[in-house]
Design a protein around this motif. Structure first.
Motif, PDB file in Angstrom:
ATOM      1  N   THR A 166       0.857  -1.179   0.000  1.00  0.00           N
ATOM      2  CA  THR A 166       0.000   0.000   0.000  1.00  0.00           C
ATOM      3  C   THR A 166       0.893   1.229   0.000  1.00  0.00           C
ATOM      4  OG1 THR A 166      -1.633  -1.184   1.286  1.00  0.00           O
ATOM      5  CG2 THR A 166      -1.820   1.215   1.257  1.00  0.00           C
ATOM      6  N   THR A 167       0.770   2.018  -1.056  1.00  0.00           N
ATOM      7  CA  THR A 167       1.630   3.200  -1.276  1.00  0.00           C
ATOM      8  C   THR A 167       3.086   2.863  -0.908  1.00  0.00           C
ATOM      9  OG1 THR A 167       1.095   4.219   0.849  1.00  0.00           O
ATOM     10  CG2 THR A 167      -0.294   4.812  -0.994  1.00  0.00           C
ATOM     11  N   SER A 168       3.679   3.586   0.062  1.00  0.00           N
ATOM     12  CA  SER A 168       5.086   3.337   0.383  1.00  0.00           C
ATOM     13  C   SER A 168       5.238   2.674   1.753  1.00  0.00           C
ATOM     14  CB  SER A 168       5.874   4.643   0.329  1.00  0.00           C
ATOM     15  OG  SER A 168       5.261   5.597   1.154  1.00  0.00           O
ATOM     16  N   MET A 169       4.216   1.898   2.142  1.00  0.00           N
ATOM     17  CA  MET A 169       4.261   1.170   3.424  1.00  0.00           C
ATOM     18  C   MET A 169       5.521   0.293   3.478  1.00  0.00           C
ATOM     19  SD  MET A 169       1.587  -1.749   4.610  1.00  0.00           S
ATOM     20  CE  MET A 169       0.176  -0.710   4.868  1.00  0.00           C
ATOM     21  N   GLY A 170       6.076   0.116   4.677  1.00  0.00           N
ATOM     22  CA  GLY A 170       7.259  -0.724   4.824  1.00  0.00           C
ATOM     23  C   GLY A 170       6.990  -2.136   4.313  1.00  0.00           C
ATOM     24  N   VAL A 171       8.030  -2.820   3.826  1.00  0.00           N
ATOM     25  CA  VAL A 171       7.810  -4.148   3.237  1.00  0.00           C
ATOM     26  C   VAL A 171       7.277  -5.153   4.254  1.00  0.00           C
ATOM     27  CG1 VAL A 171       9.342  -4.040   1.247  1.00  0.00           C
ATOM     28  CG2 VAL A 171      10.283  -4.594   3.493  1.00  0.00           C
ATOM     29  N   LYS A 172       7.488  -4.876   5.555  1.00  0.00           N
ATOM     30  CA  LYS A 172       6.981  -5.795   6.583  1.00  0.00           C
ATOM     31  C   LYS A 172       5.612  -5.354   7.115  1.00  0.00           C
ATOM     32  CE  LYS A 172      11.498  -7.361   8.067  1.00  0.00           C
ATOM     33  NZ  LYS A 172      12.537  -7.200   9.077  1.00  0.00           N
ATOM     34  N   GLY A 173       4.996  -4.406   6.429  1.00  0.00           N
ATOM     35  CA  GLY A 173       3.680  -3.951   6.868  1.00  0.00           C
ATOM     36  C   GLY A 173       3.770  -2.688   7.710  1.00  0.00           C
ATOM     37  N   ALA A 174       2.585  -2.173   8.055  1.00  0.00           N
ATOM     38  CA  ALA A 174       2.527  -0.896   8.768  1.00  0.00           C
ATOM     39  C   ALA A 174       2.622  -1.122  10.263  1.00  0.00           C
ATOM     40  CB  ALA A 174       1.233  -0.180   8.417  1.00  0.00           C
ATOM     41  N   THR A 175       3.809  -1.477  10.738  1.00  0.00           N
ATOM     42  CA  THR A 175       3.942  -1.804  12.154  1.00  0.00           C
ATOM     43  C   THR A 175       4.612  -0.693  12.959  1.00  0.00           C
ATOM     44  OG1 THR A 175       6.012  -2.890  11.680  1.00  0.00           O
ATOM     45  CG2 THR A 175       4.063  -4.287  11.745  1.00  0.00           C
ATOM     46  N   CYS A 176       5.562  -0.020  12.359  1.00  0.00           N
ATOM     47  CA  CYS A 176       6.421   0.899  13.111  1.00  0.00           C
ATOM     48  C   CYS A 176       5.634   1.952  13.885  1.00  0.00           C
ATOM     49  CB  CYS A 176       7.389   1.612  12.187  1.00  0.00           C
ATOM     50  SG  CYS A 176       8.201   0.487  11.085  1.00  0.00           S
ATOM     51  N   LEU A 177       4.741   2.653  13.192  1.00  0.00           N
ATOM     52  CA  LEU A 177       4.049   3.750  13.862  1.00  0.00           C
ATOM     53  C   LEU A 177       3.104   3.224  14.944  1.00  0.00           C
ATOM     54  CD1 LEU A 177       3.382   6.200  10.912  1.00  0.00           C
ATOM     55  CD2 LEU A 177       5.093   6.366  12.693  1.00  0.00           C
ATOM     56  N   HIS A 178       2.455   2.047  14.684  1.00  0.00           N
ATOM     57  CA  HIS A 178       1.575   1.481  15.703  1.00  0.00           C
ATOM     58  C   HIS A 178       2.359   1.166  16.970  1.00  0.00           C
ATOM     59  CE1 HIS A 178      -1.734   0.041  12.723  1.00  0.00           C
ATOM     60  NE2 HIS A 178      -1.823   1.306  13.043  1.00  0.00           N
ATOM     61  N   GLU A 179       3.540   0.548  16.778  1.00  0.00           N
ATOM     62  CA  GLU A 179       4.349   0.198  17.956  1.00  0.00           C
ATOM     63  C   GLU A 179       4.760   1.440  18.724  1.00  0.00           C
ATOM     64  OE1 GLU A 179       7.418  -2.142  16.214  1.00  0.00           O
ATOM     65  OE2 GLU A 179       6.050  -3.810  15.827  1.00  0.00           O
ATOM     66  N   LEU A 180       5.201   2.446  17.985  1.00  0.00           N
ATOM     67  CA  LEU A 180       5.624   3.690  18.643  1.00  0.00           C
ATOM     68  C   LEU A 180       4.445   4.325  19.369  1.00  0.00           C
ATOM     69  CD1 LEU A 180       7.962   5.383  15.999  1.00  0.00           C
ATOM     70  CD2 LEU A 180       8.616   4.416  18.197  1.00  0.00           C
ATOM     71  N   ALA A 181       3.266   4.292  18.693  1.00  0.00           N
ATOM     72  CA  ALA A 181       2.083   4.906  19.291  1.00  0.00           C
ATOM     73  C   ALA A 181       1.695   4.175  20.576  1.00  0.00           C
ATOM     74  CB  ALA A 181       0.935   4.871  18.290  1.00  0.00           C
ATOM     75  N   GLU A 182       1.766   2.841  20.520  1.00  0.00           N
ATOM     76  CA  GLU A 182       1.423   2.056  21.713  1.00  0.00           C
ATOM     77  C   GLU A 182       2.353   2.376  22.868  1.00  0.00           C
ATOM     78  OE1 GLU A 182       0.980  -2.199  21.114  1.00  0.00           O
ATOM     79  OE2 GLU A 182      -0.266  -1.726  19.387  1.00  0.00           O
ATOM     80  N   LYS A 183       3.656   2.444  22.535  1.00  0.00           N
ATOM     81  CA  LYS A 183       4.655   2.766  23.574  1.00  0.00           C
ATOM     82  C   LYS A 183       4.349   4.117  24.199  1.00  0.00           C
ATOM     83  CE  LYS A 183       8.683   0.220  22.105  1.00  0.00           C
ATOM     84  NZ  LYS A 183       9.868   0.336  21.286  1.00  0.00           N
ATOM     85  N   ALA A 184       3.869   5.038  23.341  1.00  0.00           N
ATOM     86  CA  ALA A 184       3.582   6.395  23.822  1.00  0.00           C
ATOM     87  C   ALA A 184       2.210   6.469  24.501  1.00  0.00           C
ATOM     88  CB  ALA A 184       3.657   7.375  22.655  1.00  0.00           C
ATOM     89  N   GLY A 185       1.506   5.318  24.555  1.00  0.00           N
ATOM     90  CA  GLY A 185       0.216   5.288  25.234  1.00  0.00           C
ATOM     91  C   GLY A 185      -0.943   5.786  24.395  1.00  0.00           C
ATOM     92  N   VAL A 186      -0.739   5.866  23.069  1.00  0.00           N
ATOM     93  CA  VAL A 186      -1.825   6.331  22.194  1.00  0.00           C
ATOM     94  C   VAL A 186      -2.647   5.107  21.791  1.00  0.00           C
ATOM     95  CG1 VAL A 186      -2.400   7.439  19.987  1.00  0.00           C
ATOM     96  CG2 VAL A 186      -0.413   8.226  21.323  1.00  0.00           C
TER      97      VAL A 186
END
Ligand code: FES
Length: 189
Positions: A166-186
């Motif tokens: 999907t567009t320029s999503m990372g080859v392993k899927g859209a995980t990075c921002l979710h993980e960062l968001a979770e760590k930040a309590g979002v």
């Protein structure tokens, strides 16, 4: 001429030469995808600039075609990120499949291949632009043949990533921002 005048009107008086690029683009659009010498001379006359200056601009940018191109003009990026991602193999596959070399047009006038610099989509390299418009991305020697055959059959293949990204999503899927968001309590969205 009305369209040309609208472009010229965007620039201050005396700076009409700044409209040279949109006027070259207009000439190309109105002349079956390429700019003949007569059009460059006319643009020089309209903009009151030496024709050599119009030629300089037209010959500098690969988006201007100074010769007729095939129905499907393939602009193959071979700049470093695309090259590192396998553009040389994609070029070879196209040349073999179409029976032409880079810079040539097939005898039936269907395909032309041009070597171009970065198309601004390096994250999905290697990339080919079709008729100065749609980008085919994440190309391989295999999937580029499917794209060529699709174009030849008249069914325009879906542009964008050819590996389903999907567009320029990372080859392993859209995980990075979710993980960062979770760590930040979002909360996940
Ligand atoms: S290097 Fe090919 S799109 Fe940027």
């Amino acid at each position: 001429m009305k369209k040309a005048e609208a472009h010229i009107a965007k620039y201050p008086k005396g700076k009409q030469a700044s409209a040279v690029m949109p006027l070259l683009d207009l000439a190309q659009t109105q002349h079956d995808g390429w700019i003949p010498e007569a059009a460059m001379e006319e643009i020089g006359r309209i903009l009151d600039m030496p024709r050599i200056k119009v030629f300089e601009v037209a010959t500098f940018y690969t988006m201007y075609n100074l010769q007729p191109k095939g129905e499907h003009h393939l602009q193959l990026c071979t700049t470093t990120p695309c090259w590192l991602s396998g553009s040389a193999e994609v070029v070879k596959a196209c040349e073999k499949h179409l029976g032409i070399k880079m810079g040539e047009t097939t005898a039936d006038g269907l395909f032309s291949m041009s070597d171009v610099e970065c198309l601004g989509a390096c994250v999905n390299a290697p990339v080919i632009q079709h008729n100065g418009d749609d980008l085919y991305e994440d190309l391989t020697p295999k999937n580029v043949i499917e794209v060529l055959d699709g174009l030849k059959s008249g069914k325009k293949p879906k542009h964008g990533s050819q590996t389903g990204r999907t567009t320029s999503m990372g080859v392993k899927g859209a995980t990075c921002l979710h993980e960062l968001a979770e760590k930040a309590g979002v909360k996940k969205c």
